[in-house]
Scaffold this motif. Structure first.
Motif, PDB file in Angstrom:
ATOM      1  N   ARG A  28       0.824  -1.201   0.000  1.00 13.55           N
ATOM      2  CA  ARG A  28       0.000   0.000   0.000  1.00 13.55           C
ATOM      3  C   ARG A  28       0.858   1.251   0.000  1.00 13.55           C
ATOM      4  O   ARG A  28       1.974   1.240   0.516  1.00 13.55           O
ATOM      5  N   ALA A  29       0.299   2.320  -0.566  1.00 11.20           N
ATOM      6  CA  ALA A  29       0.971   3.618  -0.555  1.00 11.20           C
ATOM      7  C   ALA A  29      -0.100   4.705  -0.572  1.00 11.20           C
ATOM      8  O   ALA A  29      -1.168   4.521  -1.161  1.00 11.20           O
ATOM      9  N   PRO A  30       0.142   5.840   0.078  1.00  8.49           N
ATOM     10  CA  PRO A  30      -0.854   6.916   0.096  1.00  8.49           C
ATOM     11  C   PRO A  30      -1.098   7.467  -1.300  1.00  8.49           C
ATOM     12  O   PRO A  30      -0.180   7.591  -2.110  1.00  8.49           O
ATOM     13  N   ALA A  31      -2.355   7.810  -1.566  1.00  6.25           N
ATOM     14  CA  ALA A  31      -2.728   8.295  -2.900  1.00  6.25           C
ATOM     15  C   ALA A  31      -3.885   9.282  -2.773  1.00  6.25           C
ATOM     16  O   ALA A  31      -4.621   9.285  -1.787  1.00  6.25           O
ATOM     17  N   GLU A  32      -4.043  10.104  -3.813  1.00  5.08           N
ATOM     18  CA  GLU A  32      -5.106  11.107  -3.830  1.00  5.08           C
ATOM     19  C   GLU A  32      -5.627  11.273  -5.257  1.00  5.08           C
ATOM     20  O   GLU A  32      -4.849  11.264  -6.217  1.00  5.08           O
ATOM     21  N   VAL A  33      -6.950  11.400  -5.375  1.00  2.00           N
ATOM     22  CA  VAL A  33      -7.578  11.609  -6.678  1.00  2.00           C
ATOM     23  C   VAL A  33      -7.423  13.079  -7.055  1.00  2.00           C
ATOM     24  O   VAL A  33      -7.807  13.965  -6.290  1.00  2.00           O
ATOM     25  N   THR A 188       2.538   8.293  -4.037  1.00  2.00           N
ATOM     26  CA  THR A 188       3.966   8.346  -3.718  1.00  2.00           C
ATOM     27  C   THR A 188       4.423   6.934  -3.370  1.00  2.00           C
ATOM     28  O   THR A 188       3.979   6.356  -2.374  1.00  2.00           O
ATOM     29  N   ILE A 189       5.308   6.382  -4.203  1.00  2.00           N
ATOM     30  CA  ILE A 189       5.726   4.984  -4.084  1.00  2.00           C
ATOM     31  C   ILE A 189       7.173   4.907  -3.601  1.00  2.00           C
ATOM     32  O   ILE A 189       8.045   5.580  -4.157  1.00  2.00           O
ATOM     33  N   PRO A 190       7.463   4.081  -2.570  1.00  2.00           N
ATOM     34  CA  PRO A 190       8.868   3.870  -2.190  1.00  2.00           C
ATOM     35  C   PRO A 190       9.664   3.343  -3.377  1.00  2.00           C
ATOM     36  O   PRO A 190       9.195   2.456  -4.102  1.00  2.00           O
ATOM     37  N   ASP A 191      10.843   3.894  -3.591  1.00  2.00           N
ATOM     38  CA  ASP A 191      11.649   3.484  -4.741  1.00  2.00           C
ATOM     39  C   ASP A 191      11.963   2.000  -4.710  1.00  2.00           C
ATOM     40  O   ASP A 191      12.013   1.347  -5.751  1.00  2.00           O
ATOM     41  N   GLY A 247      -6.791   8.230  -0.085  1.00  2.00           N
ATOM     42  CA  GLY A 247      -6.851   6.828   0.305  1.00  2.00           C
ATOM     43  C   GLY A 247      -5.512   6.171   0.067  1.00  2.00           C
ATOM     44  O   GLY A 247      -4.455   6.792   0.272  1.00  2.00           O
ATOM     45  N   GLU A 248      -5.547   4.928  -0.421  1.00  2.00           N
ATOM     46  CA  GLU A 248      -4.311   4.186  -0.669  1.00  2.00           C
ATOM     47  C   GLU A 248      -4.410   3.463  -2.006  1.00  2.00           C
ATOM     48  O   GLU A 248      -5.478   2.936  -2.353  1.00  2.00           O
ATOM     49  N   VAL A 249      -3.307   3.441  -2.718  1.00  2.00           N
ATOM     50  CA  VAL A 249      -3.208   2.585  -3.890  1.00  2.00           C
ATOM     51  C   VAL A 249      -2.605   1.264  -3.418  1.00  2.00           C
ATOM     52  O   VAL A 249      -1.657   1.241  -2.631  1.00  2.00           O
ATOM     53  N   THR A 250      -3.189   0.157  -3.838  1.00  2.00           N
ATOM     54  CA  THR A 250      -2.707  -1.166  -3.440  1.00  2.00           C
ATOM     55  C   THR A 250      -2.290  -1.935  -4.686  1.00  2.00           C
ATOM     56  O   THR A 250      -2.907  -1.796  -5.748  1.00  2.00           O
ATOM     57  N   TRP A 251      -1.260  -2.725  -4.550  1.00  2.00           N
ATOM     58  CA  TRP A 251      -0.839  -3.552  -5.682  1.00  2.00           C
ATOM     59  C   TRP A 251      -0.460  -4.946  -5.183  1.00  2.00           C
ATOM     60  O   TRP A 251       0.106  -5.127  -4.117  1.00  2.00           O
ATOM     61  N   ARG A 252      -0.822  -5.950  -5.978  1.00  2.00           N
ATOM     62  CA  ARG A 252      -0.615  -7.354  -5.638  1.00  2.00           C
ATOM     63  C   ARG A 252       0.831  -7.742  -5.927  1.00  2.00           C
ATOM     64  O   ARG A 252       1.323  -7.627  -7.041  1.00  2.00           O
TER      65      ARG A 252
END
Length: 311
Positions: A28-33, A188-191, A247-252
């Motif tokens: 997960r990472a914080p995200a905004e529309v 914002t994604i950790p590198d 919210g949060e962006v999630t990726w599998r």
């Protein structure tokens, strides 16, 4: 020697099959529309505000009139430019007629070559004046059009700075419009996890108990030196939530992983305790990391000790 009391009585444990414990591993990472366009619309001419047609919170369509500026000065400028154009066109007609007569007289040698050249020069001068005056007319028309401030896209008025009766100057912000039919998700994604984003086939935006599927549009190649993060932009596959929703962006990352709370450390190795014929056995897990879900290459029926493994 007799066995210690704890060994004679055994250690009570609880176990579950591996299939019951495996989960999907998501990050997960914080995200905004964010709206694709959030424009502060400024005056392109200097004039007095005479009427306002839209206010804060109002929905507007592309091309809809928002604000009217006093057009009188620019109407006069247009009339002046049109008059100058008409004058130069009339003078060109006169010069062309004189040139025609001069050429006829020149053929009979009734006029000198210098006089003929002068008539030809007059025609070229007036043709150049017409071109300049045509440009002036176009500029005057464009300035007159700028007295009507229109919506650049479908949107909602976010703020209004203009007031009826105020004199505004070229470049002064009049009204703010936020686009409502095109949104992107900014995250914002950790590198260290950016490669997972590129390879993940399951991406979602989660907020307030709801979820929206998204697709990766762009991942910035620039790494923030302070947080070691990268900016990512996503598009919504179907409908999008309202602009400004956080919210949060999630990726599998993987499917069928063992949750971190079942991973134990024994003699410097990370692994899992298994129950086999009433006996506990420690099974090291290759590649396991402290505090993270782990891959487990074991049969689904394998019994994993869930309670009592601390003893």
């Amino acid at each position: 020697l007799p066995l210690p009391l704890w060994a004679q009585e055994g250690t009570p444990v609880r176990a579950q099959s591996l299939n019951e414990l495996l989960v999907n591993f998501d990050r997960r990472a914080p995200a905004e529309v964010k709206s694709l366009n959030d424009a502060n619309i400024a005056a392109e001419v200097s004039a007095k505000v005479i009427e306002i047609h839209a206010d804060v919170g109002q929905s507007v369509k592309a091309g809809e009139l928002l604000i009217e500026l006093d057009p009188v000065d620019y109407q006069l400028n247009l009339k002046q430019a049109q008059a100058n154009l008409a004058s130069s066109q009339a003078r060109l007609s006169q010069a062309q007629a004189k040139l025609k007569r001069s050429r006829s007289l020149g053929d009979k040698q009734y006029i000198s070559a210098d006089e003929l050249l002068e008539r030809e020069t007059d025609v070229m001068v007036f043709e150049a004046q017409i071109q300049a005056n045509e440009v002036a007319v176009s500029v005057a028309k464009r300035n007159l059009e700028k007295c009507n401030v229109k919506a650049p896209f479908d949107g909602v008025i976010g703020n209004r700075m203009a007031q009826v009766g105020n004199f505004v100057r070229n470049g002064e912000v009049l009204i703010a419009v936020t686009q409502v039919d095109r949104f992107e998700l900014d995250a914002t994604i950790p590198d260290s996890q950016s490669s997972e984003i590129l390879n993940s086939g399951v991406l979602n935006f989660e907020s307030r108990g709801q979820s929206w599927p998204v697709e990766l549009l762009r991942l910035s190649p620039v790494i923030n030196s302070q947080g070691r993060t990268r900016r990512a932009r996503f598009s919504f596959v179907d409908d999008a939530p309202p602009g400004g929703r956080s919210g949060e962006v999630t990726w599998r990352v993987g499917s069928g992983w063992l949750p971190a709370n079942f991973v134990s450390r024994r003699d410097g190795a990370l692994g899992v305790f298994l129950l086999e014929a009433g006996t506990a056995r420690f099974q090291p897990l290759r590649g396991a990391q402290e505090g993270s879900p782990a891959r487990v290459d074991l049969p689904g029926s394998t019994q994993v000790i869930t309670l009592g493994r601390e003893r």
